[in-house]
Design a protein around this motif. Structure first.
Motif, PDB file in Angstrom:
ATOM      1  N   UNK A  75       0.866  -1.096  -0.052  1.00 47.94           N
ATOM      2  CA  UNK A  75      -0.052  -0.035   0.017  1.00 47.94           C
ATOM      3  C   UNK A  75       0.692   1.443   0.081  1.00 47.94           C
ATOM      4  N   UNK A  76       1.755   1.106   0.953  1.00 50.39           N
ATOM      5  CA  UNK A  76       2.911   2.394   0.909  1.00 50.39           C
ATOM      6  C   UNK A  76       3.466   2.608  -0.595  1.00 50.39           C
ATOM      7  N   UNK A  77       3.819   1.463  -1.338  1.00 49.68           N
ATOM      8  CA  UNK A  77       4.129   1.564  -2.826  1.00 49.68           C
ATOM      9  C   UNK A  77       3.336   2.169  -3.592  1.00 49.68           C
ATOM     10  N   UNK A  78       2.098   1.872  -3.582  1.00 43.45           N
ATOM     11  CA  UNK A  78       1.127   2.403  -4.414  1.00 43.45           C
ATOM     12  C   UNK A  78       0.857   3.761  -4.002  1.00 43.45           C
ATOM     13  N   UNK A 118      10.023 -18.860  17.284  1.00 45.76           N
ATOM     14  CA  UNK A 118       8.649 -18.069  16.815  1.00 45.76           C
ATOM     15  C   UNK A 118       8.231 -17.910  15.359  1.00 45.76           C
ATOM     16  N   UNK A 119       7.146 -18.046  15.157  1.00 47.68           N
ATOM     17  CA  UNK A 119       6.919 -17.614  13.477  1.00 47.68           C
ATOM     18  C   UNK A 119       7.081 -16.060  13.463  1.00 47.68           C
ATOM     19  N   UNK A 120       7.566 -15.533  12.428  1.00 48.18           N
ATOM     20  CA  UNK A 120       7.794 -14.374  12.340  1.00 48.18           C
ATOM     21  C   UNK A 120       7.438 -13.589  10.832  1.00 48.18           C
ATOM     22  N   UNK A 121       7.470 -12.294  10.743  1.00 42.95           N
ATOM     23  CA  UNK A 121       7.407 -11.873   9.262  1.00 42.95           C
ATOM     24  C   UNK A 121       8.383 -10.615   9.412  1.00 42.95           C
ATOM     25  N   UNK A 122       8.971 -10.419   8.222  1.00 44.36           N
ATOM     26  CA  UNK A 122       9.604  -9.218   7.863  1.00 44.36           C
ATOM     27  C   UNK A 122       8.958  -8.379   6.728  1.00 44.36           C
ATOM     28  N   UNK A 123       8.701  -7.058   7.009  1.00 45.79           N
ATOM     29  CA  UNK A 123       8.227  -6.291   5.930  1.00 45.79           C
ATOM     30  C   UNK A 123       9.223  -5.517   5.357  1.00 45.79           C
ATOM     31  N   UNK A 124       9.462  -5.594   3.931  1.00 45.97           N
ATOM     32  CA  UNK A 124      10.349  -4.373   3.128  1.00 45.97           C
ATOM     33  C   UNK A 124       9.739  -2.994   2.871  1.00 45.97           C
ATOM     34  N   UNK A 125      10.331  -2.023   2.730  1.00 44.47           N
ATOM     35  CA  UNK A 125      10.020  -0.704   2.273  1.00 44.47           C
ATOM     36  C   UNK A 125      10.202  -0.599   1.015  1.00 44.47           C
ATOM     37  N   UNK A 126       9.057   0.030   0.120  1.00 38.44           N
ATOM     38  CA  UNK A 126       9.336   0.309  -1.325  1.00 38.44           C
ATOM     39  C   UNK A 126       9.802   1.640  -1.582  1.00 38.44           C
TER      40      UNK A 126
END
Length: 362
Positions: A196-199, A346-354
């Motif tokens: 959404x940030x990329x858009x 633990x299960x994890x997530x990594x979110x990259x920035x556009x």
């Protein structure tokens, strides 16, 4: 390597132990990646390995570590099931599989994923095994392959929101990491982009250029990334006083971008800006605009998404939102290896920035 070692044949663990001044058991622990070995001793063993030219026996090492030193890179989709199509499973798998793999290799996105994975694994002496899971039988084969220990874990790239493979892997208790947030929650780690940030960056750039009659070619709306990019673009446009944005859904292919652009021009001939949700569709849009005598960016500014090879192949070169696919794929691989070393982690997530990359199309 010394002359006596050369004459004796291939160097052994005993040769390394003598050169390092440690026991054979200590050498075995270092070679097999056991963590609780003094760093000074580890370095001495590594130097001895280099001096002697010792090469671990992969089969023997696998017996000790119960590791294959291989990772499955799985490109997965929902596929066409034979029951629904009225065909035999073999016929459907052959037809659907060939078109699926052709689509995968035609998209520069997947090549970037492979590059990121290979570049991360190669220095660690590991190898990816490319697998396709476009049907129920292929998904069963992937799960069986992992259960048999032929790969230590899976890196999964899903191409369809209805893909059941992530849930199957989670239910089987197998190690895996996903590229992109799954459409339905499953207890599996993933990497993704802030779509959404990329858009938003794309919308703000088109508005900043003075575009006022802006349309968008969305990605497939049954894919979370397609949904998120459209939502982000519409929300940003609404915040700037543009409540209605003409939208045609594409399929992340150049051909779908061309068809969508033809429709947009027919229905909105006065448009002056287009956001395409990936570079291949933007490339197709630029081709159609030129065929209709519209200059890019003079008459219509075009912004894509991904910053793939298609962005540079476009004429003019494409302004686009960069998705750091290679870095995301490397991080996905790191998360999997970490999971293998800490199965209870633990299960994890990594979110990259556009990032917006400005070139000639807008």
């Amino acid at each position: 390597m010394t002359d006596d070692l050369r004459s004796a044949g291939a160097p052994t663990l005993e040769d390394v132990a003598r050169a390092a001044g440690v026991s054979r058991a200590t050498v075995s622990r270092v070679v097999n990646g056991v963590r609780n070995v003094d760093p000074v001793i580890q370095e001495a063993v590594r130097r001895a390995v280099s001096v002697t030219g010792y090469t671990p026996n992969r089969a023997a090492r696998s017996l000790v570590t119960r590791r294959a030193d291989a990772i499955a890179l799985v490109v997965s989709g929902a596929g066409v099931e034979p029951e629904a199509a009225g065909e035999s499973e073999d016929t459907t798998a052959s037809r659907d599989g060939s078109s699926f793999t052709a689509q995968v290799f035609a998209d520069p996105f997947f090549g970037r994923v492979v590059t990121g994975v290979v570049n991360y694994l190669r220095p660690r002496g590991m190898h990816p095994v490319l697998m396709f899971a476009e049907s129920s039988r292929a998904r069963e084969d992937v799960v069986a392959y992992l259960r048999q220990g032929r790969a230590d874990g899976a890196l999964v790239v899903s191409t369809h929101a209805e893909d059941p493979l992530p849930a199957l892997i989670a239910e089987a208790g197998l190690a895996a990491v996903l590229f992109a947030r799954p459409a339905r929650p499953v207890p599996v780690s993933y990497v993704d982009l802030a779509h959404q940030d990329g858009a938003r960056l794309a919308a703000e750039h088109l508005l900043g250029r003075g575009c006022r009659r802006i349309a968008t070619i969305s990605g497939p709306l049954d894919v979370p990334a397609g949904q998120a990019r459209l939502t982000g673009f519409r929300d940003t446009m609404a915040r700037h006083g543009h409540p209605y944005i003409p939208t045609v859904e594409g399929q992340f292919t150049q051909e779908s971008g061309e068809a969508a652009m033809e429709r947009l021009l027919a229905e909105h001939p006065d448009l002056d800006g287009v956001f395409a949700a990936n570079d291949l569709m933007a490339l197709g849009a630029c081709h159609v605009l030129r065929e209709h005598g519209r200059s890019v960016p003079g008459d219509v500014a075009v912004v894509g998404f991904d910053d793939s090879s298609a962005a540079l192949a476009c004429r003019p070169p494409l302004t686009t939102v960069r998705q750091p696919v290679e870095g995301m794929a490397a991080e996905m691989t790191r998360l999997l290896l970490d999971r293998l070393s800490r199965p209870d982690g633990p299960v994890t997530s990594v979110i990259f920035e556009p990032e917006l990359v400005v070139r000639g199309s807008a």
